[in-house]
Design a protein around this motif. Sequence first.
Motif, short mmCIF file in Angstrom:
data_model
loop_
_atom_site.label_atom_id
_atom_site.label_comp_id
_atom_site.label_asym_id
_atom_site.label_seq_id
_atom_site.Cartn_x
_atom_site.Cartn_y
_atom_site.Cartn_z
N PRO A 88 0.81 -1.22 0.00
CA PRO A 88 0.00 0.00 0.00
C PRO A 88 0.85 1.27 0.00
CG PRO A 88 -0.91 -1.59 1.53
CD PRO A 88 0.41 -2.15 1.07
N LEU B 51 1.96 2.01 -3.56
CA LEU B 51 0.80 2.43 -4.33
C LEU B 51 0.42 3.86 -4.02
CD1 LEU B 51 -1.49 1.62 -6.27
CD2 LEU B 51 -2.75 0.78 -4.29
N ASP B 52 0.49 4.24 -2.75
CA ASP B 52 0.11 5.58 -2.33
C ASP B 52 1.20 6.60 -2.63
OD1 ASP B 52 -1.69 7.43 -1.05
OD2 ASP B 52 -0.36 7.42 0.67
N ASN C 55 -1.19 9.10 -7.31
CA ASN C 55 -2.35 9.27 -6.45
C ASN C 55 -3.21 8.02 -6.43
OD1 ASN C 55 -1.65 11.96 -5.91
ND2 ASN C 55 -2.68 12.67 -7.76
N VAL C 56 -3.99 7.84 -5.37
CA VAL C 56 -4.84 6.65 -5.26
C VAL C 56 -6.04 6.97 -4.38
CG1 VAL C 56 -3.65 5.72 -3.23
CG2 VAL C 56 -4.78 4.16 -4.83
N ASN C 57 -7.18 6.37 -4.71
CA ASN C 57 -8.37 6.43 -3.88
C ASN C 57 -8.44 5.17 -3.02
OD1 ASN C 57 -10.14 8.82 -5.03
ND2 ASN C 57 -9.32 7.74 -6.82
N LEU C 58 -8.82 5.32 -1.78
CA LEU C 58 -8.87 4.19 -0.86
C LEU C 58 -10.30 3.98 -0.38
CD1 LEU C 58 -6.39 3.39 1.99
CD2 LEU C 58 -8.83 3.45 2.49
N THR D 203 -9.43 -3.71 2.00
CA THR D 203 -8.98 -2.39 1.59
C THR D 203 -8.82 -2.36 0.08
OG1 THR D 203 -7.80 -2.15 3.68
CG2 THR D 203 -7.25 -0.60 1.93
N TYR E 232 -8.03 -0.17 -3.50
CA TYR E 232 -7.31 0.98 -4.03
C TYR E 232 -7.66 1.16 -5.51
CZ TYR E 232 -4.45 0.11 0.12
OH TYR E 232 -4.03 -0.10 1.40
N ARG F 78 -6.67 3.87 -8.77
CA ARG F 78 -6.00 5.04 -9.32
C ARG F 78 -7.03 5.99 -9.93
NH1 ARG F 78 -0.65 5.22 -7.69
NH2 ARG F 78 0.58 3.43 -8.39
N TYR G 48 -5.20 -5.33 -1.06
CA TYR G 48 -4.06 -5.75 -0.26
C TYR G 48 -4.54 -6.61 0.89
CZ TYR G 48 0.37 -5.50 2.27
OH TYR G 48 1.54 -5.81 2.90
N MET H 101 -0.27 -7.56 -2.84
CA MET H 101 -1.18 -6.64 -3.52
C MET H 101 -1.65 -7.32 -4.80
SD MET H 101 -2.58 -3.53 -3.49
CE MET H 101 -1.50 -2.50 -2.49
#
Length: 357
Positions: free
Chosen positions: A230, A233-234, A238-241, A271, A273, A275, A347, A352
Amino acid sequence: MIVVKNVNKRFGNVDILHDINVSIQSGQLVSLVGPSGSGKTTLLRVLAGLEIPDSGTVEMEGLQMEGASIKDREVGFVFQHYALFRHMSVFENVAFGLRVKPKKQRPSEANIKHKVYELLQLVQLDWAADRYPSQLSGGQRQRVALARALAVEPKLLLLDEPFGALDAKVRKELRTWLRQFHKQVKVTTVLVTHDQEEALEVATQVVVMNHGRIEQVGAPEEIYDKPATPFVLDFIGNVNLFHGRIEKGKLWLGQTPLASTAETSSADDQTIYVRPHHFQISKVPFSAGGLRGTVQDIRFSGSILKVDVAMDSDRRLDVEVSVQEAIQLQLAIGDTVYAFPQQVGIYDGKNMDFYAI
């Protein structure tokens, strides 16, 4: 080839490097990237011999570097602030390392002149040989510093935030230039940067660090498209969770099915994720559902628009769409839209996994 094995380094009670293991192939351009305090500069200094690890080893071309000096390691250094001699011409700055060699190893004046002009041509500054650093731009000074580091023919070139003091336009130009330049000189190079875009654009291999540990090592496209943790990825983009669940072989966010998964057993609190560019956006509901929200802001960013979407659940989505797509949708602030992810990441605490819709 450079091999770092089980390297640890502490300053006082703080672990700066923890069990670092990484191999760098000869001729590669490797970026060490991570937030401030991640240990990337300390690892660079360990490679140079400026810091001695508390435990672990560094090998270069099969030779143990324990106790070896910078000179013995044949390392070239380029720093953020150039460190050029202001009272010397560009020519003399580049020639400096050759002139201070022991007499038996020092090239003749003719060979020094030939070598310096060869390097200045390589960095596209042969026209500036008689100028002084104060007469050059920041980007030009950094190229002089690079030529000076290469003059002594190092086996390893270390770049510590070399573009950090430059403005954005010059940084971008130098990133492109450095990538092409490295293809010509082919010297093993390690670049420290906190700039994710710089790391991905310049390097042939990226090492992502966090709190003194290596999170992932891989090619730029692997780091971006298949992040191992994670954090990667972050940190890289950028990433939305979200928090969802797996039920009957599908990944759900509320009542919206997001993807089929390889998991057949049910699992709560997964969780998720996504993009920003992996969302498809529409003003009408998708047949499979989609996340409903209201456009709060639209920001222009070159060839894309960054769209802030407020969901009914008070969550916000970061969505990226092309300018052309936004024109076709006649997208405006206040519009009700539906966003549906084309790819999601999950994840499980160890791995992942990514699923396409």
